[in-house]
Design a protein around this motif. Structure first.
Motif, PDB file in Angstrom:
ATOM      1  N   CYS A  78       5.012   7.293 -11.819  1.00 26.97           N
ATOM      2  CA  CYS A  78       3.680   7.335 -11.675  1.00 26.97           C
ATOM      3  C   CYS A  78       2.865   7.711 -13.023  1.00 26.97           C
ATOM      4  CB  CYS A  78       3.112   8.158 -10.655  1.00 26.97           C
ATOM      5  SG  CYS A  78       3.907   7.602  -9.077  1.00 26.97           S
ATOM      6  N   VAL A  79       3.783   7.961 -14.065  1.00 27.32           N
ATOM      7  CA  VAL A  79       3.367   8.522 -15.321  1.00 27.32           C
ATOM      8  C   VAL A  79       2.242   9.615 -15.486  1.00 27.32           C
ATOM      9  CG1 VAL A  79       3.702   6.148 -16.657  1.00 27.32           C
ATOM     10  CG2 VAL A  79       1.565   6.431 -15.522  1.00 27.32           C
ATOM     11  N   THR A  80       2.763  10.703 -14.539  1.00 25.36           N
ATOM     12  CA  THR A  80       1.999  11.936 -14.216  1.00 25.36           C
ATOM     13  C   THR A  80       2.251  12.736 -15.291  1.00 25.36           C
ATOM     14  OG1 THR A  80       1.971  11.471 -11.896  1.00 25.36           O
ATOM     15  CG2 THR A  80       1.444  13.639 -12.680  1.00 25.36           C
ATOM     16  N   GLY A  81       3.548  13.325 -15.605  1.00 24.86           N
ATOM     17  CA  GLY A  81       3.720  14.182 -16.674  1.00 24.86           C
ATOM     18  C   GLY A  81       3.681  15.654 -16.119  1.00 24.86           C
ATOM     19  N   THR A 207       1.203   5.519 -22.464  1.00 25.52           N
ATOM     20  CA  THR A 207       1.495   5.396 -20.912  1.00 25.52           C
ATOM     21  C   THR A 207       0.548   6.399 -20.265  1.00 25.52           C
ATOM     22  OG1 THR A 207       3.552   6.728 -20.905  1.00 25.52           O
ATOM     23  CG2 THR A 207       3.785   4.500 -20.987  1.00 25.52           C
ATOM     24  N   ASN A 208       0.203   7.363 -20.950  1.00 25.64           N
ATOM     25  CA  ASN A 208      -0.831   8.363 -20.348  1.00 25.64           C
ATOM     26  C   ASN A 208       0.079   9.405 -19.646  1.00 25.64           C
ATOM     27  OD1 ASN A 208      -4.081   8.127 -20.305  1.00 25.64           O
ATOM     28  ND2 ASN A 208      -3.199   6.670 -21.436  1.00 25.64           N
ATOM     29  N   THR A 209       1.320   9.644 -20.011  1.00 25.39           N
ATOM     30  CA  THR A 209       2.080  10.592 -19.067  1.00 25.39           C
ATOM     31  C   THR A 209       2.053  12.035 -19.657  1.00 25.39           C
ATOM     32  OG1 THR A 209       3.729   8.573 -19.236  1.00 25.39           O
ATOM     33  CG2 THR A 209       4.406  10.726 -18.387  1.00 25.39           C
ATOM     34  N   GLY A 210       2.347  12.401 -20.968  1.00 23.23           N
ATOM     35  CA  GLY A 210       2.260  13.730 -21.126  1.00 23.23           C
ATOM     36  C   GLY A 210       3.444  14.734 -21.357  1.00 23.23           C
ATOM     37  N   ARG A 311      -8.647  13.280 -19.132  1.00 22.70           N
ATOM     38  CA  ARG A 311      -8.977  12.114 -18.632  1.00 22.70           C
ATOM     39  C   ARG A 311      -7.715  11.351 -18.282  1.00 22.70           C
ATOM     40  NH1 ARG A 311     -12.497   9.576 -20.321  1.00 22.70           N
ATOM     41  NH2 ARG A 311     -12.267   8.048 -19.199  1.00 22.70           N
ATOM     42  N   SER A 312      -6.687  11.768 -18.447  1.00 21.87           N
ATOM     43  CA  SER A 312      -5.280  11.371 -17.921  1.00 21.87           C
ATOM     44  C   SER A 312      -4.080  11.617 -19.102  1.00 21.87           C
ATOM     45  CB  SER A 312      -5.242   9.660 -17.433  1.00 21.87           C
ATOM     46  OG  SER A 312      -4.123   9.712 -16.718  1.00 21.87           O
ATOM     47  N   GLY A 313      -4.284  11.928 -20.269  1.00 24.28           N
ATOM     48  CA  GLY A 313      -3.205  12.005 -21.062  1.00 24.28           C
ATOM     49  C   GLY A 313      -2.202  13.072 -20.810  1.00 24.28           C
ATOM     50  N   GLY A 314      -2.801  14.162 -20.431  1.00 25.67           N
ATOM     51  CA  GLY A 314      -1.840  15.301 -20.087  1.00 25.67           C
ATOM     52  C   GLY A 314      -1.294  16.173 -21.210  1.00 25.67           C
ATOM     53  N   ALA A 423      -4.450  12.334  -9.984  1.00 21.51           N
ATOM     54  CA  ALA A 423      -5.293  11.589 -11.228  1.00 21.51           C
ATOM     55  C   ALA A 423      -4.075  11.266 -12.022  1.00 21.51           C
ATOM     56  CB  ALA A 423      -6.491  12.060 -11.536  1.00 21.51           C
ATOM     57  N   THR A 424      -2.680  11.520 -11.678  1.00 24.50           N
ATOM     58  CA  THR A 424      -1.627  11.470 -12.683  1.00 24.50           C
ATOM     59  C   THR A 424      -2.042  11.932 -13.988  1.00 24.50           C
ATOM     60  OG1 THR A 424      -2.045   8.986 -13.161  1.00 24.50           O
ATOM     61  CG2 THR A 424      -0.746   9.603 -11.211  1.00 24.50           C
ATOM     62  N   CYS A 425      -2.575  12.930 -14.058  1.00 21.68           N
ATOM     63  CA  CYS A 425      -3.231  13.486 -15.451  1.00 21.68           C
ATOM     64  C   CYS A 425      -2.023  14.382 -16.008  1.00 21.68           C
ATOM     65  CB  CYS A 425      -4.265  14.344 -15.371  1.00 21.68           C
ATOM     66  SG  CYS A 425      -4.834  15.157 -16.921  1.00 21.68           S
ATOM     67  N   GLY A 426      -1.392  15.133 -15.551  1.00 22.39           N
ATOM     68  CA  GLY A 426      -0.226  15.827 -15.961  1.00 22.39           C
ATOM     69  C   GLY A 426      -0.435  17.562 -16.463  1.00 22.39           C
ATOM     70  N   LEU A 427      -1.798  17.781 -16.550  1.00 21.61           N
ATOM     71  CA  LEU A 427      -2.023  19.214 -17.015  1.00 21.61           C
ATOM     72  C   LEU A 427      -1.622  20.025 -15.975  1.00 21.61           C
ATOM     73  CD1 LEU A 427      -5.562  18.465 -18.918  1.00 21.61           C
ATOM     74  CD2 LEU A 427      -3.265  19.111 -19.985  1.00 21.61           C
TER      75      LEU A 427
HETATM   76  K   LIG Z   1      -0.801  11.663 -17.287  1.00 22.26           K
END
Ligand SMILES: [K+]
Ligand SMILES: [K+]
Lengths: 480, 480
Positions: A78-81, A207-210, A311-314, A423-427
């Motif tokens: 889910c590219v969350t991080g 992929t905005n995973t982080g 905003r989703s980078g994480g 929001a699969t942000c990952g922070l």
């Molecule tokens: K992410």
């Protein structure tokens, strides 16, 4: 004797086993694209859970506990991080390769699935027509007619789209990775690690995973504005979404040819990026634990970095735990909104928010329809947007209540990590890493629902158009 | 010589000073009812601030600090029930009388203003027609035509409505107060205090305010199920809203004659009441600080009491500070939703929420229009509802960020008290009473915006219908 049954049997017999599977998938894609997406995601997660559970995947050659394997698989696909283990040290080179491949499948797959779904919802235009439609102002997009059998999606088209997306992703990731290598060398890593870390960071950005591959994460690289800018660029491109990247690649010199979707995504993204940075600057410049000890220039730069990453980078250069409560709330809002539709970013998506505000503006002006950039937005978009937001709010609320009750941790940290998962942000404020197994499963489910749900919900809803046989009398309740 | 100017001058001259004021008010009500409502509210708040500042208003005959006087005035006129001073001991009998009168003006005035505004938004039907329209299924309500000058509201009609509302409020409050007297006597208060406390509590219940007149508040009365049920009844009736009370009074035996507004309000209120109680029961039965030491029966009863009070009543038998974080979040959601339209309750209103969910259901079923109880809900209701929710979310977000930055207090308590202020609920974790003056002003503004804003926004927006001169081409962005 009747001819038809024999004819059908004969046709089936002539087909290979692969042909039958192909037909079944084709049929599923055509008739229930949202179930197809959910099935793909679930299968990938099961596969990666098994792989992450293998002893050779972990650095100490032990079996990773099931809840950690499940969580990592969901977080990767889910590219969350988010992580419940130390991503830089827990996994073996094989495990790290799995992560690298997983986020690319997750990121690129999502782009593709979302595009397929977006295509189905848009009254089943042909795939190429749809991609062109969504990325420039070709009038064919406006056409809304009955579904033609020939216009329905074929698996071959899906493959073609997947290839286009994969190649775009590859080009962007490789370019950014090459740019990062000098920074890695300057930070003191050897040639092999500089190469591997650069590709890893580049993939994690686009992929905005982080995730970070190196122990210490971004810390050795904070203040390297070239590297941080490349990270932001990767995150930015990934979060725009494929239709927008496609449009920019085709017609970046001709903004008048961009579609409303492209203009709306770029405008909303820019507004959120600048407003978010301004808020972080305002709320954190005096916080000694975060930007308090920085000079004016670095504070401004890190505020923009933070705004982009929420905003989703994480990725983060500061500890979320140290943020003021007010900044946590601002982050919550930015994370919940997320990135562009059909992007590697999560959240309810910027266009969803934009449609809500366009509706409110239209209401305030007393205008009969929502308008943006000289175009009317169809009325049913508002209903779809409201559904997506209600879905998101419900997941965040239910998940927060569950995590609060399981952990009894402070609400600000719980809400932050839950929205980050949705929001699969990952922070993370650090709460996710400390969760008991049942909390880990709740968070994994939140990521899955946030990622798959938001992508498929809009499609599933919009695809289920039904004709009304009779009209009921109209009646107006009072609201507000 | 031209006749017209002289004729006009002559007419003006014949008019009395009072007539001119009457004309001006008439014109304001007719042309900008929302500004009229804001003006009335602001004037009342200024008046009550001055009165609360007088030395004779406080028990110790000192001038009450300005921020406390302003806050109390706003809290009273907006029937919020939050306090920065001890309401049971700070005020003199004159001050307490001011509170009593203030909440009745605020509560009844809001009902009336909201009805007037509701009336204006509903395409300016005549006032009586509108009231009947909103309270039963008279087909005249469905009529949407051009505004006739004769159908516009006259001040006389406003007076008539005010009288009707005031008499209904009086009948309900007196009936409930009489029922409460035995409980007060049983709790050990003398005859005069029993009488005064009963009327005070009854008014605080029906107007959904939530102040307590006696030191110790509800504590001496907890477990008196008769008294607590009367409190709940008062809060329930007040929170339904005048159109619903009117409909129930006229046709409580004939549910098929109720309008969609009445059915929607009653259904949503019931669902939220039961679901809220179930959540509090589930999340708090094991909490030793709240329901942990109670038996099964009292736990169920107090959960229902809590559920009713979060929706705007503002009374509590337990300390909000002791609730689990999960229960605080459930309360946040219930408070934000609030009560019925044109009621003494606050929040975004139950019908607003219902319209959002009806839209999502229609979207999920692929139905072309929102439906409830065999009626279509006009499409523009969704836009109005979205505007109200965005307004509410924005106020809560901005106010929370401000209070968080001012106090650096935990987010759960800040969010709880801010939503309580926005939705004029009045429950508090104790944070409001500890705020520095600048925080007090932020909270006062939040109450004002929540109360006046939500009531007038819907009206102002819906009243500003504008004709579109040309139609733009339609284009569909991707959302979700
Ligand atoms: K992410
Ligand atoms: K209240």
């Amino acid at each position: 004797m009747r001819a038809q049954p024999i004819g059908r049997l004969g046709r089936v017999d002539r087909r290979s086993w692969l042909g039958k599977v192909r037909d079944a998938v084709d049929s599923l894609v055509k008739h229930s694209p949202s179930r197809f997406a959910i099935l793909i995601f679930a299968s990938l997660i099961v596969l990666f859970t098994v792989l992450f559970s293998l002893p050779i995947a972990s650095a100490d050659r032990q079996v990773t506990p099931l809840h950690d394997a499940v969580f990592t698989a969901v977080s990767v696909i889910c590219v969350t991080g988010l992580a419940t283990v130390d991503m830089a040290t827990h996994w073996s080179p094989f495990g790290n390769t799995l992560v690298f491949i997983g986020v690319n499948i997750g990121g690129v797959g999502v782009l593709t699935l979302a595009s397929i779904l977006g295509l189905v919802i848009s009254r089943r235009l042909g795939l190429r027509a749809k991609l062109i439609a969504a990325s420039d102002s070709n009038p064919s997009r406006i056409h809304v007619g009955p579904v033609s059998e020939r216009q329905a999606i074929r698996l071959g088209e899906v493959g073609g789209l997947l290839a286009t997306v994969a190649i775009s992703a590859l080009v962007i990731e490789v370019t950014i990775a090459i740019g990062m290598i000098p920074s890695m060398l300057a930070a003191g890593y050897d040639a092999w690690h500089s190469f591997w870390y650069s590709f890893y960071y580049s993939a994690m950005a686009f992929t905005n995973t982080g995730f970070s591959p190196n122990p210490g994460g971004l810390e050795p690289l904070v203040g390297d504005y070239w590297f941080q800018s490349l990270l932001m660029l990767g995150v930015f491109l990934g979060s725009l979404g494929f239709p927008v990247i496609f449009a920019l690649a085709r017609a970046w010199r001709h903004p008048h040819r961009w579609s409303v979707h492209v203009k709306l995504t770029l405008t909303t993204t820019t507004i959120l990026f600048v407003a978010g940075a301004a808020m972080f600057l305002l709320l954190e410049y005096g916080n000694p634990k975060t930007y308090g000890q920085l000079d004016a220039g670095p504070t401004v730069f890190q505020s923009f970095f933070m705004s982009m990453m929420t905003r989703s980078g994480g990725f983060s250069t500061i500890d979320m735990h140290d943020l003021n409560g007010s900044s946590l709330l601002v982050s919550d809002m930015l994370m919940f909104i997320g990135g562009g539709s059909a992007s590697t970013a999560g959240g309810i998506k910027v266009t969803t928010l934009a449609v809500l505000f366009l509706a409110a503006f239209a209401e305030a002006r007393g205008a009969p329809s929502m308008e943006a950039f000289g175009r009317r937005i169809p009325r049913d978009m508002l209903r779809l947007s409201v559904s997506v937001v209600l879905w998101g709010a419900t997941i965040v609320a239910v998940s927060s209540i569950a995590i609060l009750q399981i952990t009894k941790q402070p609400f600000d940290y719980v809400l932050f990590d839950v929205i980050s998962a949705f929001a699969t942000c990952g922070l993370s404020t650090g709460l996710t890493a400390e969760l008991p197994p049942e909390g880990v499963y709740v968070m994994a489910l939140t990521m899955f629902m946030g990622r798959v749900g938001t992508v498929t919900l809009a499609a599933a809803l919009a695809a289920s158009q039904r004709r009304q046989l009779f009209k009921r009398p109209e009646e107006r309740p009072i609201v507000g």
